[in-house]
Design a protein around this motif. Structure first.
Motif, PDB file in Angstrom:
ATOM      1  N   ALA A   1       0.819  -1.218   0.000  1.00 42.59           N
ATOM      2  CA  ALA A   1       0.000   0.000   0.000  1.00 42.59           C
ATOM      3  C   ALA A   1       0.848   1.261   0.000  1.00 42.59           C
ATOM      4  O   ALA A   1       0.604   2.193   0.771  1.00 42.59           O
ATOM      5  CB  ALA A   1      -0.961  -0.013   1.183  1.00 42.59           C
TER       6      ALA A   1
ATOM      7  N   ARG B   1      -6.961   1.325   2.063  1.00 43.83           N
ATOM      8  CA  ARG B   1      -7.377   0.102   1.366  1.00 43.83           C
ATOM      9  C   ARG B   1      -8.334   0.391   0.208  1.00 43.83           C
ATOM     10  O   ARG B   1      -8.336  -0.322  -0.794  1.00 43.83           O
ATOM     11  CB  ARG B   1      -8.003  -0.889   2.341  1.00 43.83           C
ATOM     12  CG  ARG B   1      -9.258  -0.421   3.033  1.00 43.83           C
ATOM     13  CD  ARG B   1      -9.858  -1.507   3.907  1.00 43.83           C
ATOM     14  NE  ARG B   1     -11.068  -1.055   4.585  1.00 43.83           N
ATOM     15  CZ  ARG B   1     -11.089  -0.382   5.723  1.00 43.83           C
ATOM     16  NH1 ARG B   1      -9.939  -0.108   6.343  1.00 43.83           N
ATOM     17  NH2 ARG B   1     -12.241  -0.007   6.263  1.00 43.83           N
TER      18      ARG B   1
ATOM     19  N   SER C   1      -7.741  -0.890  -3.642  1.00 43.91           N
ATOM     20  CA  SER C   1      -8.748  -1.642  -4.389  1.00 43.91           C
ATOM     21  C   SER C   1      -8.995  -1.021  -5.760  1.00 43.91           C
ATOM     22  O   SER C   1      -9.097  -1.731  -6.774  1.00 43.91           O
ATOM     23  CB  SER C   1     -10.053  -1.687  -3.585  1.00 43.91           C
ATOM     24  OG  SER C   1     -11.070  -2.344  -4.314  1.00 43.91           O
TER      25      SER C   1
ATOM     26  N   GLN D   1      -6.305   6.281   6.512  1.00 46.05           N
ATOM     27  CA  GLN D   1      -7.383   5.303   6.473  1.00 46.05           C
ATOM     28  C   GLN D   1      -8.654   5.886   7.088  1.00 46.05           C
ATOM     29  O   GLN D   1      -9.763   5.646   6.589  1.00 46.05           O
ATOM     30  CB  GLN D   1      -6.980   4.019   7.208  1.00 46.05           C
ATOM     31  CG  GLN D   1      -7.979   2.885   7.054  1.00 46.05           C
ATOM     32  CD  GLN D   1      -8.212   2.505   5.604  1.00 46.05           C
ATOM     33  OE1 GLN D   1      -7.274   2.142   4.905  1.00 46.05           O
ATOM     34  NE2 GLN D   1      -9.453   2.601   5.136  1.00 46.05           N
TER      35      GLN D   1
END
Length: 407
Positions: free
Chosen positions: A262, A283, A287, A385
């Motif tokens: 990441a 995340r 994706s 995040q």
């Protein structure tokens, strides 16, 4: 068995061009649209009585009658014919009423039924809300060409008195687009909202423009529901999540990404600095990038040009995509994503006592050798995040609100 007509669409009707002789196109259930040699389009009703084909009954001018309304009238006339009654007299009375239906309220219904047909649910909802709440109660009964700039100013002033200058400007823009549509249909001779300067209603300092959570939701849901290419939708969403500059994103290459960890390392050469920049990826961003990579559009560029995968899309591509959507977010430019994220991140950090520098861009500019400062890196990852989760929460809240309005 007679061949059934394929129902028409508004876009098909608008595309009909005049010919050397006038002609008719059937919609079904007796409804046809006749295109005159002058380009005028007229709704007609085709029917038979006592087994004999009758002359076409005129419903009215397409400019004043939407496809939906024309179909309703055709249905009414078909029911009369089924009873053995000629619909001609009824159609004549309807046309007499229609000729008086030149007030703004009727025009707004035509606009919503036709021009809004291809727009997203959110776009239609916000447009109708502005018309129903403030515009039509004030001037809906006025003839289209009797509405003045003073009327628009008065409506905007009332909205501002409620403490909503941005909504006032949005409402002015809705009226401006409505009248542009009416002028294109030759139903209006001037645009009263066009002469009302946006600056006289609400002003925004471009250096301090921050999108609210609701505006973030509106924008991203409108983008997702639009017809623009999927890679451009993802690019705009990634701009929100990563807070990089537009050029840094659109010119990125796959060699810069370590999706397993990441991480996105933007080379110093591309930044015109002496150090690489490391961007921590939430995340959701990972994706999206995996989806882009699986498409295999280019071995080199994340966002290759459609003219060939040997170069990225132009820097102006995302701006053009946003402009074409007509998003209901006033005085917005793509660079506002960075300021917006920074502001919301500070609020998130304050609420959660999260450590770390959240000034834009909120990721490290240290070289790879300095990435051993695990605590700082971990704090940055947590904060980014939280930001991505916050964006998702705004989108979900907007969907629930829209669903509630639809009930």
């Amino acid at each position: 068995m007679p061949r059934l007509a394929v129902p028409l669409t508004e876009s098909q009707i608008r595309a009909l061009e005049p010919r050397a002789t006038r002609y008719c196109i059937a919609d079904g259930n007796g409804l046809v649209i006749e295109v005159m040699t002058t380009g005028t389009k007229v709704w007609r009703f085709r029917y038979s009585l006592d087994g004999k084909r009758q002359p076409l009954a005129t419903i009215g001018d397409y400019r004043m009658i939407s496809l939906r309304v024309a179909r309703a009238k055709a249905q009414k006339y078909a029911e009369l014919v089924a009873q053995g009654i000629s619909p001609v007299a009824t159609a004549r009375r309807d046309r007499g009423a229609e000729s008086k239906a030149d007030v703004l309220r009727e025009a707004a219904e035509l606009y919503l039924a036709t021009a809004m047909a291809g727009k997203s649910d959110e776009y239609r909802r916000t447009t109708r809300r502005a018309l129903d709440k403030d515009v039509l109660p004030a001037i809906g009964g006025k003839p289209i060409n009797a509405v003045t700039a003073d009327d628009i100013v008065a409506i905007c002033d009332r909205i501002k008195s409620r403490g909503s200058p941005k909504m006032a400007l949005h409402t002015r823009n809705v009226v401006k687009r409505l009248y542009a549509y009416l002028m294109a249909r030759q139903l209006a001779i001037h645009n009263p909202a066009e002469v009302v300067p946006a600056r006289s209603i609400a002003t925004f300092d471009s250096r301090t423009r921050v999108l609210s959570g609701e505006e973030i939701s509106t924008m991203l849901r409108s983008i997702d529901a639009s017809n623009i290419r999927r890679p451009l939708k993802l690019a705009l969403h990634l701009l929100v999540l990563t807070m990089v500059r537009k050029s840094e994103l659109v010119e990125s290459t796959w060699a810069e990404f370590d999706l397993d960890n990441a991480l996105w390392t933007i080379p110093a050469a591309r930044l015109h600095t002496d150090r690489d920049r490391v961007v921590y990826l939430p995340r959701q961003a990972v994706s999206m990038l995996r989806e882009l990579r699986s498409a295999k559009a280019s071995r080199k560029f994340v966002f290759p040009s459609i003219r060939g995968d040997d170069r990225p899309i132009a820097r102006s591509t995302l701006n053009q995509a946003v402009k074409a959507l007509g998003l209901e977010v006033e005085h917005f430019v793509l660079h506002d994503f960075r300021r917006t994220a920074s502001t919301h991140l500070r609020e998130i950090a304050h609420r959660t006592d999260a450590p770390g520098d959240v000034s834009p861009p909120p990721h490290t500019t240290r070289t790879a050798e300095n990435l051993g400062q695990a605590d700082q890196a971990a704090a940055q990852r947590r904060l980014l995040q939280r930001w991505a989760d916050f964006v998702d929460e705004q989108i979900d809240a907007g969907r629930q609100h829209a669903a509630g309005d639809a009930v």
